[in-house]
Design an enzyme around this catalytic site. Structure first.
Site, PDB file in Angstrom:
ATOM      1  N   HIS A 284       0.867  -1.210   0.054  1.00 27.68           N
ATOM      2  CA  HIS A 284      -0.020  -0.046   0.126  1.00 27.68           C
ATOM      3  C   HIS A 284       0.805   1.293  -0.034  1.00 27.68           C
ATOM      4  O   HIS A 284       1.746   1.298   0.909  1.00 27.68           O
ATOM      5  CB  HIS A 284      -0.937  -0.146   1.082  1.00 27.68           C
ATOM      6  CG  HIS A 284      -1.925   0.955   1.287  1.00 27.68           C
ATOM      7  ND1 HIS A 284      -1.915   2.226   1.155  1.00 27.68           N
ATOM      8  CD2 HIS A 284      -3.174   0.588   1.170  1.00 27.68           C
ATOM      9  CE1 HIS A 284      -3.068   2.929   1.305  1.00 27.68           C
ATOM     10  NE2 HIS A 284      -4.003   1.980   1.262  1.00 27.68           N
ATOM     11  N   HIS A 327      -0.907   3.032  11.784  1.00 28.39           N
ATOM     12  CA  HIS A 327       0.365   4.176  11.540  1.00 28.39           C
ATOM     13  C   HIS A 327       0.399   4.958  12.739  1.00 28.39           C
ATOM     14  O   HIS A 327      -0.465   5.205  13.519  1.00 28.39           O
ATOM     15  CB  HIS A 327      -0.195   4.624  10.440  1.00 28.39           C
ATOM     16  CG  HIS A 327       0.887   5.715   9.798  1.00 28.39           C
ATOM     17  ND1 HIS A 327       1.871   5.542   9.399  1.00 28.39           N
ATOM     18  CD2 HIS A 327       0.622   7.076   9.485  1.00 28.39           C
ATOM     19  CE1 HIS A 327       2.601   6.260   8.974  1.00 28.39           C
ATOM     20  NE2 HIS A 327       1.805   7.461   9.178  1.00 28.39           N
ATOM     21  N   GLU A 333      -2.854  14.798  11.516  1.00 26.76           N
ATOM     22  CA  GLU A 333      -3.810  14.613  10.644  1.00 26.76           C
ATOM     23  C   GLU A 333      -5.221  15.093  10.917  1.00 26.76           C
ATOM     24  O   GLU A 333      -5.944  14.332  11.867  1.00 26.76           O
ATOM     25  CB  GLU A 333      -3.862  13.098   9.996  1.00 26.76           C
ATOM     26  CG  GLU A 333      -2.731  12.560   9.613  1.00 26.76           C
ATOM     27  CD  GLU A 333      -2.372  11.257   9.398  1.00 26.76           C
ATOM     28  OE1 GLU A 333      -3.604  10.547   9.437  1.00 26.76           O
ATOM     29  OE2 GLU A 333      -1.421  10.588   9.090  1.00 26.76           O
ATOM     30  N   HIS A 358      -5.908  12.953  14.326  1.00 22.29           N
ATOM     31  CA  HIS A 358      -4.980  12.058  14.962  1.00 22.29           C
ATOM     32  C   HIS A 358      -3.580  13.013  14.890  1.00 22.29           C
ATOM     33  O   HIS A 358      -3.195  13.327  13.903  1.00 22.29           O
ATOM     34  CB  HIS A 358      -4.847  10.868  13.979  1.00 22.29           C
ATOM     35  CG  HIS A 358      -6.038  10.236  13.649  1.00 22.29           C
ATOM     36  ND1 HIS A 358      -6.490   9.573  12.429  1.00 22.29           N
ATOM     37  CD2 HIS A 358      -7.277   9.886  14.734  1.00 22.29           C
ATOM     38  CE1 HIS A 358      -7.807   9.032  12.622  1.00 22.29           C
ATOM     39  NE2 HIS A 358      -7.990   9.139  14.010  1.00 22.29           N
ATOM     40  N   HIS A 364      -3.340   5.086  14.909  1.00 20.94           N
ATOM     41  CA  HIS A 364      -4.564   4.998  14.189  1.00 20.94           C
ATOM     42  C   HIS A 364      -4.640   4.115  13.100  1.00 20.94           C
ATOM     43  O   HIS A 364      -3.555   3.669  12.532  1.00 20.94           O
ATOM     44  CB  HIS A 364      -4.959   6.433  13.681  1.00 20.94           C
ATOM     45  CG  HIS A 364      -3.958   7.245  12.884  1.00 20.94           C
ATOM     46  ND1 HIS A 364      -2.809   7.857  13.591  1.00 20.94           N
ATOM     47  CD2 HIS A 364      -4.104   7.252  11.585  1.00 20.94           C
ATOM     48  CE1 HIS A 364      -2.143   8.370  12.512  1.00 20.94           C
ATOM     49  NE2 HIS A 364      -2.700   8.029  11.362  1.00 20.94           N
TER      50      HIS A 364
END
Length: 428
Positions: A284, A327, A333, A358, A364
């Site tokens: 990803h 992560h 964020e 976050h 998260h």
């Protein structure tokens, strides 16, 4: 409504033939008795590739106004700095703002959720808005920051000194720092998000190994053509200056620019034109691959603010956990959802018009339901459709406001979406 295309291109436009002078920025006698005015959003001596300024030819100079006095409207717009008094390491998520009713326009409908830095030091402020009536005889001048406006519900007509921008959910608009504008609503109440950028103006990110094409293309950013109104009646000009709001009254419309040329302009961008790039083998990619615009800092590669979107796209990676992985990030964020469902939060709770935060190094990622679904899926090409989420990402902690923490929209059970994970079983 016509537009000119190309981010940071030098544009020229006139609403009356012959109003734009040829070859000289400030002629002794501009046509029709107009007044020449330079609008600069970078220092005069900024490098040519970074320099932003436009020349305006208007019916009256903007110097024609009286004293500014404090303005006590916009009760939920944060006035001062972000002192961290409500800052917490907890992951936060909010329900949508209720749609406005009554006599609430765009200015009075701004609600600050958080931010960092200041107009003097850089940083951002994040606001949501909900409003029910057009501004009409009000104009707003934000001397503190550039404004990136992300509609979530309802169409906007943004009238600026350089012309008009019509935007709907799925589009965004940028209004340069210091430019006067008003917001009209053709079809009733509206709701959306605003990033107020105190740092370097937003620009396209460098593409590096991607090459010359991909992500957002300069030609898809649209600047307005010249448009003016000749109205002689009282207009309130409300200015945001060093975190405080001020007001003066003038006896005419401030939108009286008949012609202009330059590269410091408002613009709009249709997010459906974003050329999404992803893996076609395995793993990803980092979410930075979805960056539409960036406000760089003095540290290369570390943004004052990135504007990132998660649009419809194909997923084809083999043997790969496809949603955003778990992560912890040095960046902070703030996420919003324009429509649909975010692929990392299929368990509910993250709603269109809602938001989440976050902050630095707080773990998260996908909720338990989305994780189980992704780990058990039969992988083949699939298309994520009918969704549009976005993120304002900043190098500094985003400090929540009192309203964000105590305004009644903060979800008390957000952490519960990460419960129910089974412990991994190791071989004996």
């Amino acid at each position: 409504m016509d537009y000119q295309t190309g981010l940071l291109n030098h544009f020229a436009s006139e609403a009356v033939a012959g109003a734009l002078p040829a070859g000289r920025n400030s002629p002794q006698r501009p046509a029709f008795g107009l007044y020449a005015e330079q609008f600069s959003t970078t220092a005069f001596t900024a490098p040519r590739t970074e320099n932003r300024r436009s020349w305006l030819y208007r019916m009256r100079p903007t110097t024609a106004h009286g004293r500014f006095v404090p303005f006590d409207g916009a009760p939920r717009l944060k006035r001062g700095g972000f002192d961290g008094s409500h800052t917490t390491p907890n992951r936060l998520r909010w329900d949508p703002l209720p749609m406005a009713e009554g006599d609430v326009d765009f200015i009075d409908g701004l609600v600050t959720y958080g931010g960092n830095g200041s107009p003097a030091d850089g940083g951002i402020a994040i606001h949501l808005y909900t409003a029910a009536v057009s501004m009409d005889t009000r104009a707003f001048q934000n001397s503190d920051g550039e404004m990136l406006i992300v509609p979530q519900a309802g169409d906007l007509l943004i009238v600026t000194e350089l012309g008009r921008l019509a935007i709907s959910p799925g589009c965004v608009a940028i209004v340069p720092r210091g430019m006067r504008f008003r917001v009209e609503f053709p079809e009733g109440p509206v709701r959306g998000y605003v990033c107020e950028n105190f740092g370097a103006p937003f620009r396209l990110p460098d593409l590096g190994p991607i090459g010359s094409n991909g992500l957002a293309n300069p030609r898809d950013f649209e600047a307005p053509v010249a448009w003016f109104e000749d109205r002689e009646e009282d207009f309130a000009v409300i200015q945001k200056f060093q975190g405080r709001l001020w007001q003066t009254t003038i006896d005419h419309s401030p939108f009286d620019v008949v012609a202009w040329h330059g590269n410091s302009t408002p613009c709009r961008y249709d997010l459906a034109r974003f050329n999404t790039i992803g893996t076609v083998s395995f793993d990803h990619p980092d979410p930075s691959i979805f960056t539409v615009l960036t406000s760089p800092s003095e540290t290369p590669g570390t943004a004052n603010c990135d504007f990132v979107i998660f649009p419809p796209r194909w997923m084809v990676a083999e043997d790969t956990f496809r949603p955003p992985w778990f992560h912890r990030n040095v960046m902070s964020e703030f996420m919003g959802l324009v429509h649909g469902e975010y692929d990392a939060k299929e368990g509910g709770g993250f709603m269109p018009g809602g938001a989440s935060l976050h902050n630095q190094f707080n773990g998260h990622g996908p909720d338990a339901q989305s994780t189980r679904k992704a780990m058990q899926a039969d992988l083949g090409p699939m298309k994520i459709e009918d969704t549009l989420a976005f993120m304002f990402e900043s190098r500094n902690v985003i400090h929540p406001t009192q309203f964000a923490m105590q305004g009644g929209l903060l979800q008390s059970d957000y952490d519960a979406c990460w419960t129910g994970f089974e412990k991994a079983t190791l071989p004996k």
